[in-house]
Design an enzyme around this catalytic site. Sequence first.
Site, short mmCIF file in Angstrom:
data_model
loop_
_atom_site.label_atom_id
_atom_site.label_comp_id
_atom_site.label_asym_id
_atom_site.label_seq_id
_atom_site.Cartn_x
_atom_site.Cartn_y
_atom_site.Cartn_z
N ASP A 194 0.83 -1.21 0.00
CA ASP A 194 0.00 0.00 0.00
C ASP A 194 0.87 1.27 0.00
O ASP A 194 2.10 1.20 0.08
CB ASP A 194 -0.93 -0.05 1.23
CG ASP A 194 -2.28 0.58 0.96
OD1 ASP A 194 -2.37 1.44 0.07
OD2 ASP A 194 -3.25 0.23 1.67
N ASP A 227 -10.62 2.63 -3.26
CA ASP A 227 -11.36 1.46 -2.76
C ASP A 227 -12.76 1.37 -3.37
O ASP A 227 -13.46 2.38 -3.50
CB ASP A 227 -11.49 1.54 -1.23
CG ASP A 227 -10.15 1.31 -0.56
OD1 ASP A 227 -9.13 1.27 -1.26
OD2 ASP A 227 -10.14 1.18 0.67
#
Length: 439
Positions: free
Chosen positions: A149, A207
Amino acid sequence: MTERCGALGVLLCLILLSSSQALSKRRTPIMGWSSWSVYSCNVHEDGIKVQAQALSDLGLWDLGYTYIDVDDCWMAFNRSAEGLQQANASTFPSGMAALAEWLHARGFKLGLYSDAGTTTCQNRAGSYGYEAVDAATYASWGVDLLKYDTCNTVPGWDPEEGYPIMGKALNNTGRDIWYMMCNWGQGDPATWAGPRALANSWRTTNDLMPLFPQFYEVADANERWWEYARPGQFNDPDTLAMGYLFADPPVTAPATGNTLSYAETRLYFGLWCIMKSNLILSVDFASSEWPRWILDIVSNRHAIAINQDALALQGHRLWSDGEGGNNTDPRAVHVPAGLREVWSGPLVDGDVALLLVNRGESIATINATFTLHGPHCPKDVNVSVYDVWGQRVFGECASHFAMRVAPHDGILLRCSCARPATRPARKGKDRGDHAFVTQ
Ligand code: GAL
């Protein structure tokens, strides 16, 4: 490789060795399960085992859903005294090596999450400055996938330079580890991670919200980069978050329970299959509340075969009724979105996957006219159209058919040239230029 370089140059070889990324050798998108939309930061060892066991019991492991990806929060807030990454002692008391062993013994693979910053998005220890030591630690634990990430990076951190550091560190371990970049599509990673083979997959968007039209907007954003995907390197539009109830408190989505209808769920799955996206289920199989019909959709062998096709080339939108969408050139790179759409992707043996989509609010008829060009499919031979959801041959037709598609639904089809018995098997190499569809 150095042996093969010969006199032409050890130097050239060294350059190639230092710039190329072997990454995982797997050619098709990965399939599995992710903890994020199920447990968010409340992930724990027992939960992972229960979910893995459910995947086995439900027959999903048999279908190829083998990667169990433990997302953020598996690790402690701080490194050990030796500077090593360590499991959160209260939620993963047995440690990650033991979890890997448990999963491997049942045929699963273990995925872990880390972050290119000093801390993860949930403020656990990140990998910045510890890439080599973390990669070695993960490999020693038996990790098979790393999701990496981009929260809390140091000022001036450049993803084009930062991501390869972890990629090379993973390669140096010699272990086959699927490297999953997660920088939410910032800086269009398809354009640099793809050509430089820096990762096995790269997130193309923020997301995903498992709502309509949000998941479709994610698909649109992911479709845009279709020409950059190739075997072993894929655009990643995020997980298949279906029928979930977020753990308390919700982190990235509202706890609205089952948010998608049956039609929307199979449209979602059909898009992910034709786009050659990773099929990572984020469904709470341990709960009694997930709708059992999800299983019908995600277990469909014909849909999975399209996703796992050996050509491993991403399908894309080929026609839409949107402005400028009536483009019949199969090599068209970008066809704008519309309310009615036809997506297409090449498959082995000259087959073609089609997804007929109705994004509108009322039932629509979608016509498909197509040609499967090539020596393997003479023009006078009919084409068999297989209805993937219905699991039956929809019909045989020369070049045209029409289907009625319900609102928010997507009909997934496989078109094959009706093969003469004597026709030899063909190893497809073509890049999707053998079918076109118009209205
Ligand atoms: C986000 C990422 C999510 C999840 C989360 C964990 O950045 O996009 O998929 O991994 O971090 O904190």
